[in-house]
Design a protein around this motif. Structure first.
Motif, mmCIF file in Angstrom:
data_model
loop_
_atom_site.group_PDB
_atom_site.id
_atom_site.type_symbol
_atom_site.label_atom_id
_atom_site.label_comp_id
_atom_site.label_asym_id
_atom_site.label_seq_id
_atom_site.Cartn_x
_atom_site.Cartn_y
_atom_site.Cartn_z
ATOM 1 N N GLY A 20 0.821 -1.196 0.000
ATOM 2 C CA GLY A 20 0.000 0.000 0.000
ATOM 3 C C GLY A 20 0.858 1.250 0.000
ATOM 4 N N THR A 21 0.526 2.187 -0.899
ATOM 5 C CA THR A 21 1.251 3.457 -0.967
ATOM 6 C C THR A 21 0.251 4.580 -1.189
ATOM 7 N N ILE A 22 0.759 5.806 -1.120
ATOM 8 C CA ILE A 22 -0.061 6.975 -1.418
ATOM 9 C C ILE A 22 0.804 7.988 -2.153
ATOM 10 N N SER A 23 0.206 8.694 -3.100
ATOM 11 C CA SER A 23 0.966 9.626 -3.927
ATOM 12 C C SER A 23 1.052 10.989 -3.266
ATOM 13 N N THR A 24 1.835 11.848 -3.856
ATOM 14 C CA THR A 24 1.938 13.225 -3.358
ATOM 15 C C THR A 24 0.626 13.983 -3.544
ATOM 16 N N LYS A 25 -0.273 13.435 -4.380
ATOM 17 C CA LYS A 25 -1.598 14.028 -4.573
ATOM 18 C C LYS A 25 -2.664 13.335 -3.728
ATOM 19 N N ASP A 26 -2.193 12.506 -2.761
ATOM 20 C CA ASP A 26 -3.075 11.791 -1.830
ATOM 21 C C ASP A 26 -3.976 10.767 -2.515
ATOM 22 N N ILE A 27 -3.495 10.189 -3.609
ATOM 23 C CA ILE A 27 -4.212 9.095 -4.258
ATOM 24 C C ILE A 27 -3.603 7.778 -3.786
ATOM 25 N N THR A 28 -4.427 6.939 -3.202
ATOM 26 C CA THR A 28 -3.934 5.672 -2.679
ATOM 27 C C THR A 28 -3.659 4.686 -3.804
ATOM 28 N N ASN A 29 -2.781 3.737 -3.520
ATOM 29 C CA ASN A 29 -2.415 2.703 -4.484
ATOM 30 C C ASN A 29 -2.212 1.410 -3.710
ATOM 31 N N VAL A 30 -2.664 0.315 -4.264
ATOM 32 C CA VAL A 30 -2.407 -0.995 -3.662
ATOM 33 C C VAL A 30 -2.128 -1.983 -4.779
ATOM 34 N N ALA A 31 -1.099 -2.810 -4.602
ATOM 35 C CA ALA A 31 -0.666 -3.712 -5.672
ATOM 36 C C ALA A 31 -0.152 -5.015 -5.096
ATOM 37 N N VAL A 32 -0.435 -6.117 -5.799
ATOM 38 C CA VAL A 32 0.004 -7.437 -5.351
ATOM 39 C C VAL A 32 1.466 -7.657 -5.727
#
Length: 208
Positions: free
Chosen positions: A34-46
């Motif tokens: 799980g990560t989040i961008s500098t624009k506060d958009i979350t990301n999740v990847a297997v």
């Protein structure tokens, strides 16, 4: 027993070769990063390449494929320095696998699946809600492997959350109690079961 030499492997159909080589090393860990961008958009990847590197300091690593194309997870880690690792369990296998789809960086995989982000602790990176084992990680270094054009990303555990029923008195996390998944190859999932815990082995007495 089927035999392949180096020449055989190189001449195989591409998809057959990918499946063969991705599965020959054995069962792999199944995790959502799980990560989040500098624009506060979350990301999740297997990811199936998370591995233990050391216990003191508590360090894990994972392999990242070439960054010649956009890698949202990698970019977010480099921008903010923190990310989470969340074990995949049986109930979310389909949604977890769908995070391997390549969405643009302005779309969160959380919005495209039934996975839910959870924010807690000291660091700004989303956990996967209800994951039986969750870790917040601090990026330490990246090591380029030129022979395969991949990157080993090294990070240290900053926070660790473990469901109570999984944690044994000796510190072992009994993953089978949480129905934690493992990955066989690229897209095949299994649920391992606890068999036996053995003691620390020492050399036997050798008679001259």
């Amino acid at each position: 027993m089927k035999y392949f030499n180096h020449k055989d492997i190189n001449s195989l159909d591409k998809i057959y070769r990918i499946n063969l080589i991705n599965s020959c090393s054995g069962f792999k860990s199944a995790n959502l990063l799980g990560t989040i961008s500098t624009k506060d958009i979350t990301n999740v990847a297997v990811f199936s390449s998370v591995t233990h590197l050391g216990s003191n300091p508590p360090t894990l690593g994972f392999i990242l494929r070439p960054t010649t194309v956009p890698r949202n997870t990698y970019q977010n880690i480099k921008d903010l320095g923190y990310f989470t690792i969340n074990h995949i369990w049986e109930d979310i296998i389909e949604d977890a696998h769908h995070t391997s789809a390549k969405y643009p960086d302005d779309i969160s995989e959380f919005d495209m699946t039934n996975l839910e982000p959870e924010f807690k602790g000291e660091y700004k990176a989303p956990f996967v809600k209800n994951a039986p084992v969750q870790m917040s990680m601090k990026f330490i270094e990246e090591i380029y492997v030129p022979s395969n054009d991949v990157m080993l990303v090294v990070a240290q555990i900053q926070e660790l959350y473990v469901e109570n029923e999984l944690l044994q008195n000796d510190g072992l996390i009994n993953l089978s109690k949480g129905n934690i998944a493992t990955i066989n190859g690229l897209d095949t999932y299994a649920i391992p079961k606890f068999k036996k815990q053995l003691s620390y082995e020492r050399p036997k007495n050798i008679k001259n």
